[in-house]
Design a protein around this motif. Structure first.
Motif, short mmCIF file in Angstrom:
data_model
loop_
_atom_site.label_atom_id
_atom_site.label_comp_id
_atom_site.label_asym_id
_atom_site.label_seq_id
_atom_site.Cartn_x
_atom_site.Cartn_y
_atom_site.Cartn_z
N ALA A 1 0.84 -1.20 0.00
CA ALA A 1 0.00 0.00 0.00
C ALA A 1 0.88 1.26 0.00
O ALA A 1 0.62 2.20 -0.76
CB ALA A 1 -0.94 0.00 1.19
N CYS A 2 1.90 1.29 0.83
CA CYS A 2 2.81 2.44 0.87
C CYS A 2 3.61 2.54 -0.43
O CYS A 2 3.84 3.63 -0.93
CB CYS A 2 3.75 2.35 2.06
SG CYS A 2 3.03 2.97 3.58
N SER A 3 4.01 1.42 -0.96
CA SER A 3 4.74 1.42 -2.22
C SER A 3 3.89 1.99 -3.34
O SER A 3 4.35 2.84 -4.11
CB SER A 3 5.17 -0.01 -2.55
OG SER A 3 5.82 -0.06 -3.79
N ASN A 4 2.64 1.55 -3.42
CA ASN A 4 1.73 2.05 -4.45
C ASN A 4 1.42 3.53 -4.25
O ASN A 4 1.37 4.30 -5.21
CB ASN A 4 0.44 1.24 -4.46
CG ASN A 4 0.66 -0.17 -4.94
OD1 ASN A 4 1.64 -0.47 -5.62
ND2 ASN A 4 -0.23 -1.06 -4.56
N ALA A 5 1.20 3.95 -3.01
CA ALA A 5 0.89 5.35 -2.73
C ALA A 5 2.08 6.24 -3.09
O ALA A 5 1.91 7.33 -3.64
CB ALA A 5 0.53 5.52 -1.26
N ALA A 6 3.28 5.79 -2.80
CA ALA A 6 4.47 6.57 -3.14
C ALA A 6 4.61 6.68 -4.65
O ALA A 6 4.97 7.73 -5.18
CB ALA A 6 5.70 5.94 -2.53
N ARG A 7 4.33 5.60 -5.35
CA ARG A 7 4.40 5.60 -6.80
C ARG A 7 3.38 6.56 -7.40
O ARG A 7 3.66 7.31 -8.33
CB ARG A 7 4.19 4.18 -7.33
CG ARG A 7 4.62 4.01 -8.76
CD ARG A 7 4.56 2.56 -9.21
NE ARG A 7 5.54 1.78 -8.47
CZ ARG A 7 5.30 0.58 -7.94
NH1 ARG A 7 4.12 0.02 -8.07
NH2 ARG A 7 6.24 -0.06 -7.30
N ARG A 8 2.16 6.55 -6.83
CA ARG A 8 1.10 7.46 -7.30
C ARG A 8 1.49 8.92 -7.05
O ARG A 8 1.32 9.78 -7.92
CB ARG A 8 -0.22 7.15 -6.62
CG ARG A 8 -0.98 6.02 -7.25
CD ARG A 8 -2.41 5.98 -6.73
NE ARG A 8 -2.49 5.88 -5.28
CZ ARG A 8 -2.54 4.75 -4.60
NH1 ARG A 8 -2.54 3.60 -5.21
NH2 ARG A 8 -2.63 4.77 -3.28
N SER A 9 2.00 9.22 -5.87
CA SER A 9 2.33 10.60 -5.55
C SER A 9 3.53 11.08 -6.39
O SER A 9 3.61 12.24 -6.76
CB SER A 9 2.62 10.78 -4.06
OG SER A 9 3.79 10.08 -3.69
#
Length: 50
Positions: A37-45
């Protein structure tokens, strides 16, 4: 190894500490996020900032 002696890192996205997991044994030096979840959120941001 006892649980209190496991290495820790800080998540680059949420800034929370997380500890070593068996599934990260071979890639521990490459792990940067505490969860997918954090990996995906960082990628999105990161995409939004470009």
């Amino acid at each position: 190894m006892k649980k209190q002696h496991l290495p820790q890192k800080t998540c680059l996205h949420c800034q929370r500490p997380y500890t070593w997991r068996k599934k990260w044994e071979k890639v521990w030096l490459e792990v940067k996020f505490c969860s997918t979840a954090c990996s995906n959120a960082a990628r999105r941001s990161r995409k939004q900032s470009h």
